[in-house]
Write a protein that holds these residues in place. Sequence first.
Motif, PDB file in Angstrom:
ATOM      1  N   ALA A   1     -10.144  18.276  45.800  1.00 50.48           N
ATOM      2  CA  ALA A   1     -10.745  19.465  45.183  1.00 50.48           C
ATOM      3  C   ALA A   1     -10.937  20.591  46.193  1.00 50.48           C
ATOM      4  CB  ALA A   1     -12.065  19.117  44.509  1.00 50.48           C
ATOM      5  N   ASN A   2      -9.838  20.998  46.823  1.00 49.03           N
ATOM      6  CA  ASN A   2      -9.868  22.137  47.737  1.00 49.03           C
ATOM      7  C   ASN A   2      -8.868  23.194  47.250  1.00 49.03           C
ATOM      8  OD1 ASN A   2      -7.229  21.490  48.766  1.00 49.03           O
ATOM      9  ND2 ASN A   2      -8.131  20.057  50.233  1.00 49.03           N
ATOM     10  N   PRO A   3      -8.849  24.385  47.851  1.00 45.83           N
ATOM     11  CA  PRO A   3      -8.035  25.480  47.290  1.00 45.83           C
ATOM     12  C   PRO A   3      -6.543  25.193  47.164  1.00 45.83           C
ATOM     13  CG  PRO A   3      -9.676  26.370  48.783  1.00 45.83           C
ATOM     14  CD  PRO A   3      -9.758  24.873  48.917  1.00 45.83           C
ATOM     15  N   ASP A   4      -5.928  24.572  48.166  1.00 53.80           N
ATOM     16  CA  ASP A   4      -4.486  24.348  48.104  1.00 53.80           C
ATOM     17  C   ASP A   4      -4.111  23.403  46.970  1.00 53.80           C
ATOM     18  OD1 ASP A   4      -4.784  25.724  50.574  1.00 53.80           O
ATOM     19  OD2 ASP A   4      -2.880  24.882  51.260  1.00 53.80           O
ATOM     20  N   TRP A   5      -4.768  22.262  46.926  1.00 58.04           N
ATOM     21  CA  TRP A   5      -4.450  21.286  45.878  1.00 58.04           C
ATOM     22  C   TRP A   5      -4.946  21.780  44.529  1.00 58.04           C
ATOM     23  CZ3 TRP A   5      -0.954  17.822  46.953  1.00 58.04           C
ATOM     24  CH2 TRP A   5      -0.780  17.416  48.284  1.00 58.04           C
ATOM     25  N   GLY A   6      -6.109  22.447  44.524  1.00 64.77           N
ATOM     26  CA  GLY A   6      -6.625  22.980  43.264  1.00 64.77           C
ATOM     27  C   GLY A   6      -5.671  23.970  42.627  1.00 64.77           C
ATOM     28  N   ALA A   7      -5.060  24.824  43.447  1.00 66.17           N
ATOM     29  CA  ALA A   7      -4.123  25.814  42.916  1.00 66.17           C
ATOM     30  C   ALA A   7      -2.938  25.150  42.232  1.00 66.17           C
ATOM     31  CB  ALA A   7      -3.643  26.729  44.035  1.00 66.17           C
ATOM     32  N   LYS A   8      -2.481  24.027  42.785  1.00 65.12           N
ATOM     33  CA  LYS A   8      -1.354  23.312  42.181  1.00 65.12           C
ATOM     34  C   LYS A   8      -1.715  22.744  40.816  1.00 65.12           C
ATOM     35  CE  LYS A   8       0.694  22.003  46.621  1.00 65.12           C
ATOM     36  NZ  LYS A   8       1.099  20.891  47.514  1.00 65.12           N
TER      37      LYS A   8
ATOM     38  N   ALA B   1     -22.416  11.092  48.238  1.00 63.33           N
ATOM     39  CA  ALA B   1     -21.669  11.904  49.202  1.00 63.33           C
ATOM     40  C   ALA B   1     -20.634  12.762  48.488  1.00 63.33           C
ATOM     41  CB  ALA B   1     -20.980  11.012  50.232  1.00 63.33           C
ATOM     42  N   GLY B   2     -20.601  14.030  48.845  1.00 60.59           N
ATOM     43  CA  GLY B   2     -19.549  14.916  48.366  1.00 60.59           C
ATOM     44  C   GLY B   2     -18.330  14.757  49.253  1.00 60.59           C
ATOM     45  N   VAL B   3     -17.241  14.312  48.682  1.00 65.92           N
ATOM     46  CA  VAL B   3     -16.051  13.970  49.464  1.00 65.92           C
ATOM     47  C   VAL B   3     -15.159  15.186  49.695  1.00 65.92           C
ATOM     48  CG1 VAL B   3     -13.866  12.687  49.398  1.00 65.92           C
ATOM     49  CG2 VAL B   3     -16.025  11.534  48.886  1.00 65.92           C
ATOM     50  N   ILE B   4     -14.696  15.297  50.934  1.00 55.67           N
ATOM     51  CA  ILE B   4     -13.762  16.331  51.349  1.00 55.67           C
ATOM     52  C   ILE B   4     -12.498  15.645  51.858  1.00 55.67           C
ATOM     53  CG2 ILE B   4     -13.338  18.184  53.019  1.00 55.67           C
ATOM     54  CD1 ILE B   4     -16.361  18.610  53.089  1.00 55.67           C
ATOM     55  N   GLY B   5     -11.355  16.119  51.436  1.00 50.44           N
ATOM     56  CA  GLY B   5     -10.092  15.601  51.926  1.00 50.44           C
ATOM     57  C   GLY B   5      -9.395  16.618  52.797  1.00 50.44           C
ATOM     58  N   PRO B   6      -8.290  16.251  53.408  1.00 47.62           N
ATOM     59  CA  PRO B   6      -7.556  17.197  54.246  1.00 47.62           C
ATOM     60  C   PRO B   6      -6.939  18.310  53.422  1.00 47.62           C
ATOM     61  CG  PRO B   6      -6.260  15.207  53.908  1.00 47.62           C
ATOM     62  CD  PRO B   6      -7.616  14.940  53.317  1.00 47.62           C
ATOM     63  N   ARG B   7      -6.721  19.440  54.065  1.00 44.70           N
ATOM     64  CA  ARG B   7      -6.095  20.561  53.362  1.00 44.70           C
ATOM     65  C   ARG B   7      -4.693  20.185  52.900  1.00 44.70           C
ATOM     66  NH1 ARG B   7      -5.364  26.837  55.505  1.00 44.70           N
ATOM     67  NH2 ARG B   7      -4.244  27.577  53.650  1.00 44.70           N
ATOM     68  N   GLY B   8      -3.970  19.477  53.740  1.00 49.69           N
ATOM     69  CA  GLY B   8      -2.591  19.121  53.424  1.00 49.69           C
ATOM     70  C   GLY B   8      -2.430  17.654  53.134  1.00 49.69           C
ATOM     71  N   ASP B   9      -1.328  17.108  53.587  1.00 51.02           N
ATOM     72  CA  ASP B   9      -0.996  15.699  53.398  1.00 51.02           C
ATOM     73  C   ASP B   9      -1.759  14.877  54.433  1.00 51.02           C
ATOM     74  OD1 ASP B   9       0.148  13.181  53.277  1.00 51.02           O
ATOM     75  OD2 ASP B   9       2.188  13.925  53.055  1.00 51.02           O
ATOM     76  N   GLY B  10      -2.519  13.885  53.973  1.00 46.09           N
ATOM     77  CA  GLY B  10      -3.280  13.060  54.888  1.00 46.09           C
ATOM     78  C   GLY B  10      -2.427  12.269  55.856  1.00 46.09           C
ATOM     79  N   TYR B  11      -1.126  12.174  55.579  1.00 44.99           N
ATOM     80  CA  TYR B  11      -0.243  11.406  56.449  1.00 44.99           C
ATOM     81  C   TYR B  11       0.551  12.285  57.414  1.00 44.99           C
ATOM     82  CZ  TYR B  11      -1.003   7.407  53.318  1.00 44.99           C
ATOM     83  OH  TYR B  11      -1.557   6.387  52.588  1.00 44.99           O
ATOM     84  N   ALA B  12       0.436  13.607  57.300  1.00 43.46           N
ATOM     85  CA  ALA B  12       1.181  14.518  58.161  1.00 43.46           C
ATOM     86  C   ALA B  12       0.201  15.416  58.906  1.00 43.46           C
ATOM     87  CB  ALA B  12       2.147  15.373  57.343  1.00 43.46           C
ATOM     88  N   GLU B  13       0.437  15.615  60.177  1.00 40.78           N
ATOM     89  CA  GLU B  13      -0.486  16.374  61.004  1.00 40.78           C
ATOM     90  C   GLU B  13      -0.597  17.814  60.507  1.00 40.78           C
ATOM     91  OE1 GLU B  13      -1.524  16.863  65.740  1.00 40.78           O
ATOM     92  OE2 GLU B  13       0.567  16.693  65.132  1.00 40.78           O
TER      93      GLU B  13
END
Length: 311
Positions: free
Chosen positions: A79-86, A122-134
Amino acid sequence: MTGRRADLPQLKPGLFVSDGGMETTLIFHEGVDLPHFASFVLLDSEEGRERLRAYYERYLAIARRHGRGLMLDSPTWRANPDWGAKLGYDAAGLKRINEASIALLDELRQAWETAQTPIVVAGVIGPRGDGYAEGRMSAAEAEDYHAPQIASFSKTAADMVAAYTLNYVEEAIGIARAARARAMPCSISFTVETDGKLVGGRSLRDAVETVDRETDAAPAYYMINCAHPTHFEQALSADAPWMKRLMGVKANASTKSHAELDESETLDSGDPIDLGRRYRRLRETYPGLRILGGCCGTDDRHVAAICEACA
Protein backbone atom coordinates in the motif's frame (compact mmCIF):
# COMPACT_ATOMS: atom_id res chain seq x y z
CA MET A 1 -3.06 7.75 19.97
CA THR A 2 -1.96 4.63 21.82
CA GLY A 3 0.06 4.42 25.02
CA ARG A 4 1.78 1.26 23.87
CA ARG A 5 3.99 3.19 21.50
CA ALA A 6 6.14 4.18 24.48
CA ASP A 7 6.10 0.70 26.01
CA LEU A 8 5.93 -2.04 23.36
CA PRO A 9 4.99 -5.38 25.01
CA GLN A 10 7.26 -7.43 22.72
CA LEU A 11 10.33 -5.67 24.11
CA LYS A 12 9.74 -7.33 27.46
CA PRO A 13 10.77 -10.94 28.20
CA GLY A 14 8.49 -13.49 26.62
CA LEU A 15 7.70 -14.96 23.24
CA PHE A 16 5.49 -13.35 20.61
CA VAL A 17 4.23 -15.09 17.51
CA SER A 18 3.31 -13.60 14.18
CA ASP A 19 1.36 -14.79 11.17
CA GLY A 20 2.68 -16.71 8.18
CA GLY A 21 2.82 -15.83 4.51
CA MET A 22 -0.44 -13.97 4.00
CA GLU A 23 -0.22 -13.51 0.26
CA THR A 24 0.98 -17.04 -0.56
CA THR A 25 -1.71 -18.50 1.71
CA LEU A 26 -4.50 -16.48 0.09
CA ILE A 27 -3.31 -17.10 -3.47
CA PHE A 28 -2.26 -20.75 -3.38
CA HIS A 29 -4.44 -22.21 -0.62
CA GLU A 30 -7.60 -20.14 -0.98
CA GLY A 31 -7.54 -19.24 -4.67
CA VAL A 32 -7.81 -15.51 -4.07
CA ASP A 33 -6.76 -13.20 -6.88
CA LEU A 34 -4.26 -10.70 -5.49
CA PRO A 35 -3.09 -8.44 -8.32
CA HIS A 36 0.56 -7.48 -7.93
CA PHE A 37 0.69 -9.59 -4.75
CA ALA A 38 -1.34 -6.91 -2.95
CA SER A 39 -3.59 -8.15 -0.16
CA PHE A 40 -4.74 -4.66 0.84
CA VAL A 41 -7.28 -4.69 -2.02
CA LEU A 42 -9.38 -7.09 0.07
CA LEU A 43 -10.18 -4.24 2.45
CA ASP A 44 -12.42 -2.70 -0.21
CA SER A 45 -15.18 -5.30 0.06
CA GLU A 46 -17.03 -6.93 2.92
CA GLU A 47 -16.20 -10.35 1.47
CA GLY A 48 -12.53 -9.42 1.39
CA ARG A 49 -12.59 -8.10 4.95
CA GLU A 50 -14.25 -11.29 6.16
CA ARG A 51 -11.55 -13.31 4.45
CA LEU A 52 -8.88 -11.27 6.20
CA ARG A 53 -10.62 -11.68 9.56
CA ALA A 54 -10.74 -15.44 9.08
CA TYR A 55 -7.06 -15.44 8.16
CA TYR A 56 -6.01 -13.52 11.26
CA GLU A 57 -8.26 -15.51 13.56
CA ARG A 58 -6.26 -18.68 12.85
CA TYR A 59 -3.19 -17.04 14.36
CA LEU A 60 -5.13 -15.42 17.17
CA ALA A 61 -6.33 -18.90 18.13
CA ILE A 62 -2.77 -20.29 18.02
CA ALA A 63 -1.48 -17.49 20.25
CA ARG A 64 -4.31 -17.99 22.74
CA ARG A 65 -3.83 -21.76 22.78
CA HIS A 66 -0.14 -21.40 23.56
CA GLY A 67 -0.47 -18.41 25.86
CA ARG A 68 1.73 -16.18 23.69
CA GLY A 69 1.59 -12.59 22.62
CA LEU A 70 0.73 -11.92 18.99
CA MET A 71 1.93 -9.44 16.41
CA LEU A 72 -0.99 -8.41 14.20
CA ASP A 73 0.57 -7.07 10.98
CA SER A 74 -1.67 -5.09 8.62
CA PRO A 75 -2.16 -6.32 5.01
CA THR A 76 -0.52 -3.16 3.63
CA TRP A 77 2.86 -4.41 2.38
CA ARG A 78 1.99 -3.08 -1.10
CA ALA A 79 0.00 0.00 0.00
CA ASN A 80 2.52 2.59 -1.18
CA PRO A 81 2.33 5.06 -4.12
CA ASP A 82 4.09 2.97 -6.78
CA TRP A 83 2.14 -0.23 -6.23
CA GLY A 84 -1.04 1.67 -5.40
CA ALA A 85 -0.92 3.46 -8.74
CA LYS A 86 -0.77 0.12 -10.55
CA LEU A 87 -3.96 -0.85 -8.75
CA GLY A 88 -5.82 2.43 -9.23
CA TYR A 89 -5.27 3.95 -5.77
CA ASP A 90 -4.28 7.60 -5.44
CA ALA A 91 -2.92 9.24 -2.28
CA ALA A 92 -6.40 9.64 -0.76
CA GLY A 93 -7.26 6.03 -1.54
CA LEU A 94 -4.06 4.74 0.06
CA LYS A 95 -4.63 6.84 3.17
CA ARG A 96 -8.12 5.38 3.47
CA ILE A 97 -6.83 1.83 3.00
CA ASN A 98 -4.01 2.19 5.51
CA GLU A 99 -6.37 3.59 8.12
CA ALA A 100 -8.98 0.90 7.41
CA SER A 101 -6.40 -1.84 7.84
CA ILE A 102 -5.64 -0.73 11.38
CA ALA A 103 -9.32 -0.35 12.23
CA LEU A 104 -9.84 -4.00 11.26
CA LEU A 105 -6.91 -5.19 13.39
CA ASP A 106 -7.99 -3.09 16.35
CA GLU A 107 -11.43 -4.71 16.22
CA LEU A 108 -9.77 -8.11 16.36
CA ARG A 109 -7.54 -7.03 19.22
CA GLN A 110 -10.50 -5.87 21.27
CA ALA A 111 -12.26 -9.19 20.70
CA TRP A 112 -9.27 -11.48 21.34
CA GLU A 113 -6.76 -9.87 23.68
CA THR A 114 -6.26 -11.28 27.17
CA ALA A 115 -3.71 -10.67 29.91
CA GLN A 116 -1.86 -13.81 28.79
CA THR A 117 -1.99 -12.93 25.09
CA PRO A 118 -1.15 -9.26 24.55
CA ILE A 119 -1.67 -8.14 20.96
CA VAL A 120 0.47 -5.57 19.18
CA VAL A 121 -0.99 -3.91 16.08
CA ALA A 122 1.61 -2.95 13.47
CA GLY A 123 1.14 -0.94 10.30
CA VAL A 124 3.15 -2.80 7.68
CA ILE A 125 5.39 -1.05 5.17
CA GLY A 126 6.92 -2.84 2.20
CA PRO A 127 9.70 -1.82 -0.17
CA ARG A 128 9.00 0.72 -2.86
CA GLY A 129 10.04 -1.75 -5.54
CA ASP A 130 10.63 -5.47 -5.81
CA GLY A 131 11.66 -6.98 -2.48
CA TYR A 132 14.04 -9.28 -4.34
CA ALA A 133 15.86 -6.58 -6.36
CA GLU A 134 18.06 -3.89 -4.87
CA GLY A 135 16.45 -0.47 -4.82
CA ARG A 136 17.98 2.85 -5.76
CA MET A 137 16.55 5.55 -3.48
CA SER A 138 18.72 7.70 -1.27
CA ALA A 139 17.88 7.80 2.42
CA ALA A 140 16.29 11.24 1.98
CA GLU A 141 14.19 10.05 -0.95
CA ALA A 142 13.07 7.00 1.02
CA GLU A 143 12.10 9.16 3.97
CA ASP A 144 9.93 11.37 1.77
CA TYR A 145 8.46 8.41 -0.10
CA HIS A 146 7.35 6.39 2.94
CA ALA A 147 6.33 9.35 5.13
CA PRO A 148 2.67 9.49 3.96
CA GLN A 149 2.00 5.85 4.81
CA ILE A 150 3.64 6.24 8.22
CA ALA A 151 1.65 9.43 8.79
CA SER A 152 -1.56 7.53 8.06
CA PHE A 153 -0.67 4.88 10.63
CA SER A 154 0.29 7.51 13.21
CA LYS A 155 -3.32 8.76 13.31
CA THR A 156 -4.74 5.31 14.08
CA ALA A 157 -4.64 2.77 16.90
CA ALA A 158 -1.45 1.23 15.47
CA ASP A 159 1.21 0.65 18.10
CA MET A 160 4.08 0.82 15.62
CA VAL A 161 5.13 0.47 12.01
CA ALA A 162 6.88 -2.65 10.74
CA ALA A 163 8.93 -2.55 7.55
CA TYR A 164 9.46 -5.92 5.85
CA THR A 165 11.54 -7.35 3.01
CA LEU A 166 13.99 -4.48 2.78
CA ASN A 167 17.19 -5.22 0.89
CA TYR A 168 19.24 -2.04 1.02
CA VAL A 169 20.14 0.24 3.88
CA GLU A 170 19.12 3.59 2.39
CA GLU A 171 15.45 2.60 2.30
CA ALA A 172 15.67 1.31 5.86
CA ILE A 173 17.30 4.54 7.03
CA GLY A 174 14.59 6.61 5.37
CA ILE A 175 11.79 4.59 6.95
CA ALA A 176 13.39 4.77 10.40
CA ARG A 177 13.80 8.54 10.11
CA ALA A 178 10.23 9.05 8.87
CA ALA A 179 8.86 6.94 11.73
CA ARG A 180 10.89 8.81 14.33
CA ALA A 181 9.68 12.15 12.95
CA ARG A 182 6.11 11.02 13.60
CA ALA A 183 6.83 9.51 17.03
CA MET A 184 6.09 6.00 15.76
CA PRO A 185 8.19 3.05 16.95
CA CYS A 186 9.38 0.98 14.04
CA SER A 187 10.96 -2.36 13.29
CA ILE A 188 13.19 -2.98 10.28
CA SER A 189 13.26 -6.42 8.68
CA PHE A 190 15.88 -7.23 6.07
CA THR A 191 15.78 -10.07 3.57
CA VAL A 192 18.92 -11.88 2.48
CA GLU A 193 20.03 -14.13 -0.35
CA THR A 194 21.19 -17.74 0.04
CA ASP A 195 24.65 -16.50 1.06
CA GLY A 196 23.23 -14.67 4.06
CA LYS A 197 23.89 -11.23 2.55
CA LEU A 198 21.64 -8.50 1.20
CA VAL A 199 21.16 -8.57 -2.56
CA GLY A 200 23.92 -6.00 -3.11
CA GLY A 201 26.43 -8.02 -1.10
CA ARG A 202 26.25 -6.10 2.18
CA SER A 203 26.38 -8.22 5.32
CA LEU A 204 23.43 -8.30 7.69
CA ARG A 205 25.70 -7.04 10.47
CA ASP A 206 26.80 -4.08 8.37
CA ALA A 207 23.20 -3.29 7.43
CA VAL A 208 22.04 -3.19 11.05
CA GLU A 209 25.05 -1.25 12.25
CA THR A 210 24.77 1.27 9.41
CA VAL A 211 21.09 1.97 10.00
CA ASP A 212 21.70 2.37 13.73
CA ARG A 213 24.62 4.70 13.10
CA GLU A 214 22.73 6.86 10.60
CA THR A 215 19.53 7.09 12.67
CA ASP A 216 20.88 7.19 16.23
CA ALA A 217 19.44 3.68 16.70
CA ALA A 218 15.91 4.83 15.86
CA PRO A 219 14.42 1.36 15.13
CA ALA A 220 13.01 -0.41 18.16
CA TYR A 221 14.54 -3.63 16.80
CA TYR A 222 15.44 -5.55 13.67
CA MET A 223 14.16 -8.76 12.09
CA ILE A 224 14.88 -11.11 9.19
CA ASN A 225 12.13 -12.18 6.80
CA CYS A 226 11.58 -13.88 3.45
CA ALA A 227 14.60 -16.22 3.66
CA HIS A 228 14.99 -19.77 4.92
CA PRO A 229 17.03 -20.36 8.10
CA THR A 230 19.65 -22.20 6.03
CA HIS A 231 20.22 -18.91 4.20
CA PHE A 232 20.75 -16.61 7.17
CA GLU A 233 22.14 -18.81 9.95
CA GLN A 234 25.64 -18.24 8.58
CA ALA A 235 25.21 -14.49 9.07
CA LEU A 236 24.48 -14.72 12.80
CA SER A 237 26.96 -14.69 15.67
CA ALA A 238 26.01 -15.17 19.29
CA ASP A 239 28.86 -13.00 20.58
CA ALA A 240 28.40 -10.04 18.23
CA PRO A 241 26.99 -6.86 19.87
CA TRP A 242 24.71 -6.14 16.89
CA MET A 243 22.83 -9.38 17.57
CA LYS A 244 21.24 -7.72 20.60
CA ARG A 245 19.28 -5.62 18.10
CA LEU A 246 17.93 -8.65 16.21
CA MET A 247 14.68 -9.73 17.82
CA GLY A 248 12.61 -11.59 15.28
CA VAL A 249 12.42 -14.00 12.35
CA LYS A 250 9.72 -14.60 9.73
CA ALA A 251 11.31 -17.25 7.54
CA ASN A 252 10.26 -18.76 4.25
CA ALA A 253 9.07 -22.35 4.17
CA SER A 254 11.22 -23.14 1.15
CA THR A 255 14.99 -23.43 0.86
CA LYS A 256 14.78 -22.11 -2.72
CA SER A 257 16.48 -18.85 -3.67
CA HIS A 258 14.50 -15.72 -4.40
CA ALA A 259 15.13 -16.21 -8.11
CA GLU A 260 13.81 -19.77 -7.96
CA LEU A 261 10.73 -18.69 -6.01
CA ASP A 262 10.04 -15.94 -8.53
CA GLU A 263 10.05 -18.48 -11.36
CA SER A 264 8.00 -21.12 -9.55
CA GLU A 265 4.35 -21.64 -10.53
CA THR A 266 3.60 -23.85 -7.53
CA LEU A 267 3.94 -23.25 -3.80
CA ASP A 268 6.76 -24.91 -1.87
CA SER A 269 5.40 -25.26 1.66
CA GLY A 270 8.44 -27.08 2.95
CA ASP A 271 8.13 -29.08 6.17
CA PRO A 272 6.39 -27.33 9.08
CA ILE A 273 7.88 -29.71 11.68
CA ASP A 274 11.40 -29.21 10.36
CA LEU A 275 10.92 -25.43 10.34
CA GLY A 276 9.74 -25.57 13.95
CA ARG A 277 12.85 -27.50 14.94
CA ARG A 278 15.06 -24.98 13.17
CA TYR A 279 13.38 -22.16 15.08
CA ARG A 280 13.94 -24.03 18.34
CA ARG A 281 17.66 -24.30 17.59
CA LEU A 282 17.77 -20.62 16.69
CA ARG A 283 16.09 -19.73 20.00
CA GLU A 284 18.48 -21.94 21.93
CA THR A 285 21.49 -20.22 20.37
CA TYR A 286 20.00 -16.72 20.19
CA PRO A 287 17.51 -16.33 23.05
CA GLY A 288 17.01 -12.68 22.09
CA LEU A 289 14.86 -13.87 19.16
CA ARG A 290 11.41 -13.41 20.66
CA ILE A 291 9.15 -12.63 17.66
CA LEU A 292 8.59 -15.73 15.56
CA GLY A 293 6.43 -16.12 12.47
CA GLY A 294 6.57 -17.09 8.83
CA CYS A 295 6.83 -15.60 5.37
CA CYS A 296 6.38 -17.01 1.86
CA GLY A 297 4.99 -20.54 1.78
CA THR A 298 4.18 -20.70 5.49
CA ASP A 299 0.71 -20.81 7.01
CA ASP A 300 -0.91 -21.56 10.35
CA ARG A 301 0.52 -25.10 10.32
CA HIS A 302 4.04 -23.72 10.34
CA VAL A 303 3.36 -21.16 13.06
CA ALA A 304 1.67 -23.81 15.22
CA ALA A 305 4.71 -26.08 14.75
CA ILE A 306 7.01 -23.21 15.72
CA CYS A 307 5.00 -22.58 18.91
CA GLU A 308 5.08 -26.24 19.84
CA ALA A 309 8.79 -26.63 19.13
CA CYS A 310 9.69 -23.51 21.09
CA ALA A 311 7.46 -24.25 24.08
